[in-house]
Scaffold this active site. Structure first.
Site, PDB file in Angstrom:
ATOM      1  N   GLY A  45       5.311  -3.799 104.030  1.00  0.00           N
ATOM      2  CA  GLY A  45       4.492  -4.941 103.627  1.00  0.00           C
ATOM      3  C   GLY A  45       3.423  -5.203 104.670  1.00  0.00           C
ATOM      4  O   GLY A  45       3.587  -4.854 105.842  1.00  0.00           O
ATOM      5  N   GLN A  50      -2.822 -10.211 109.135  1.00  0.00           N
ATOM      6  CA  GLN A  50      -2.441  -9.182 110.108  1.00  0.00           C
ATOM      7  C   GLN A  50      -3.553  -8.169 110.357  1.00  0.00           C
ATOM      8  O   GLN A  50      -3.480  -7.392 111.306  1.00  0.00           O
ATOM      9  CB  GLN A  50      -1.197  -8.427 109.633  1.00  0.00           C
ATOM     10  CG  GLN A  50       0.066  -9.262 109.649  1.00  0.00           C
ATOM     11  CD  GLN A  50       1.247  -8.426 109.216  1.00  0.00           C
ATOM     12  OE1 GLN A  50       1.450  -8.217 108.028  1.00  0.00           O
ATOM     13  NE2 GLN A  50       2.010  -7.921 110.169  1.00  0.00           N
ATOM     14  N   CYS A  98       8.340  -6.334 111.942  1.00  0.00           N
ATOM     15  CA  CYS A  98       6.999  -6.787 111.572  1.00  0.00           C
ATOM     16  C   CYS A  98       5.988  -5.935 112.323  1.00  0.00           C
ATOM     17  O   CYS A  98       6.140  -5.711 113.525  1.00  0.00           O
ATOM     18  CB  CYS A  98       6.836  -8.254 111.955  1.00  0.00           C
ATOM     19  SG  CYS A  98       5.193  -8.897 111.573  1.00  0.00           S
ATOM     20  N   LEU A  99       4.961  -5.467 111.618  1.00  0.00           N
ATOM     21  CA  LEU A  99       3.978  -4.589 112.259  1.00  0.00           C
ATOM     22  C   LEU A  99       3.209  -5.288 113.376  1.00  0.00           C
ATOM     23  O   LEU A  99       2.664  -4.628 114.261  1.00  0.00           O
ATOM     24  CB  LEU A  99       3.007  -4.025 111.216  1.00  0.00           C
ATOM     25  CG  LEU A  99       3.644  -3.101 110.159  1.00  0.00           C
ATOM     26  CD1 LEU A  99       2.610  -2.674 109.130  1.00  0.00           C
ATOM     27  CD2 LEU A  99       4.294  -1.886 110.803  1.00  0.00           C
ATOM     28  N   HIS A 140       8.947 -12.655 103.852  1.00  0.00           N
ATOM     29  CA  HIS A 140       8.364 -12.322 105.156  1.00  0.00           C
ATOM     30  C   HIS A 140       6.830 -12.305 105.075  1.00  0.00           C
ATOM     31  O   HIS A 140       6.143 -12.896 105.909  1.00  0.00           O
ATOM     32  CB  HIS A 140       8.903 -10.969 105.644  1.00  0.00           C
ATOM     33  CG  HIS A 140       8.312 -10.534 106.952  1.00  0.00           C
ATOM     34  ND1 HIS A 140       9.015 -10.548 108.130  1.00  0.00           N
ATOM     35  CD2 HIS A 140       7.070 -10.077 107.275  1.00  0.00           C
ATOM     36  CE1 HIS A 140       8.236 -10.132 109.117  1.00  0.00           C
ATOM     37  NE2 HIS A 140       7.046  -9.830 108.622  1.00  0.00           N
ATOM     38  N   GLU A 141       6.300 -11.636 104.049  1.00  0.00           N
ATOM     39  CA  GLU A 141       4.837 -11.544 103.918  1.00  0.00           C
ATOM     40  C   GLU A 141       4.239 -12.901 103.567  1.00  0.00           C
ATOM     41  O   GLU A 141       3.151 -13.248 104.024  1.00  0.00           O
ATOM     42  CB  GLU A 141       4.451 -10.489 102.878  1.00  0.00           C
ATOM     43  CG  GLU A 141       4.914  -9.074 103.205  1.00  0.00           C
ATOM     44  CD  GLU A 141       4.546  -8.625 104.608  1.00  0.00           C
ATOM     45  OE1 GLU A 141       3.478  -9.018 105.120  1.00  0.00           O
ATOM     46  OE2 GLU A 141       5.341  -7.889 105.223  1.00  0.00           O
ATOM     47  N   HIS A 144       3.481 -14.924 106.486  1.00  0.00           N
ATOM     48  CA  HIS A 144       2.222 -14.582 107.161  1.00  0.00           C
ATOM     49  C   HIS A 144       1.037 -15.375 106.599  1.00  0.00           C
ATOM     50  O   HIS A 144       0.186 -15.816 107.366  1.00  0.00           O
ATOM     51  CB  HIS A 144       1.918 -13.091 107.027  1.00  0.00           C
ATOM     52  CG  HIS A 144       2.647 -12.228 108.018  1.00  0.00           C
ATOM     53  ND1 HIS A 144       2.509 -12.379 109.368  1.00  0.00           N
ATOM     54  CD2 HIS A 144       3.505 -11.191 107.847  1.00  0.00           C
ATOM     55  CE1 HIS A 144       3.258 -11.476 109.993  1.00  0.00           C
ATOM     56  NE2 HIS A 144       3.875 -10.745 109.084  1.00  0.00           N
TER      57      HIS A 144
HETATM   58 NI    NI Z   1       5.196  -9.205 109.370  1.00  0.00          NI
END
Ligand code: NI
Length: 186
Positions: A45, A50, A98-99, A140-141, A144
């Site tokens: 995701g 991000q 998480c990236l 999670h997304e 963000h």
């Molecule tokens: Ni994330």
């Protein structure tokens, strides 16, 4: 085009993102770039903040979880202007990554079922229910685009224990296998 992924510490990750409509300039190209960026980083995701855009948009491809939940095989979607309408069930633990936090994984408690309304790439509205890993990735997304990040979901004690690691991410003292933009590294 692969976009740099913003690391923890950058203020854009703490900002509630704004809605967009179909007149948003270069939207399709931006979405294409997000897919390329996410796959390049082996993510499941990615949310627009991000990659430096404070808009309510995220993408998900949950197919790497197909071994755990067979129906995730073809789960690939773009969510625009999402709104989680309902979360229900007994909270369960899932180890999230998480990236924007390279080399960090944390157990996070969330409810297992959600109802979400969102628009797709053609700005058609959908209202759907998800559970399990699909719901988890969406939650999670969704965080963000609400300005909430992974470490906001763990206890203050745990946060203190990983303080050095978080400082390392802020300063860019990490070596992710993908392009990043760190808060305090020029
Ligand atoms: Ni994330």
């Amino acid at each position: 085009m692969i976009l740099p992924i913003v690391g923890y510490g950058n203020p854009i990750l703490k900002k509630k993102a704004g809605e967009i409509d179909s007149t948003y300039p270069g939207l399709q190209e931006f979405i294409d770039n997000m897919w390329e960026t996410m796959y390049n980083a082996s993510g499941v995701g990615l949310a627009a903040p991000q990659v430096g855009k404070s808009i309510r948009l995220f993408i998900i491809d949950a197919s790497p979880f197909e071994d755990e939940e067979e129906e995730l095989k073809d789960f690939k979607k773009v969510f625009i202007n999402p709104e989680i309408l309902e979360e229900s069930g007994e909270e369960w633990i899932f180890n999230e990554g998480c990236l924007s936090f390279p080399d960090l994984r944390e157990d996070v408690l969330r409810k297992p079922k959600i109802k979400i309304r969102y628009e797709d790439e053609n700005f058609e509205t959908h209202e759907e229910e998800y559970e399990g890993i699909a719901a988890r990735i969406i939650q999670h997304e969704y965080d963000h685009v609400e300005g909430v990040v992974l470490v906001d979901r763990i206890s203050p004690l745990k946060r203190r224990l990983i303080r050095k690691k978080l400082q390392g991410i802020i300063k860019g003292n990490v070596n992710p296998a993908y392009k990043m933009k760190f808060a305090e590294r020029k």
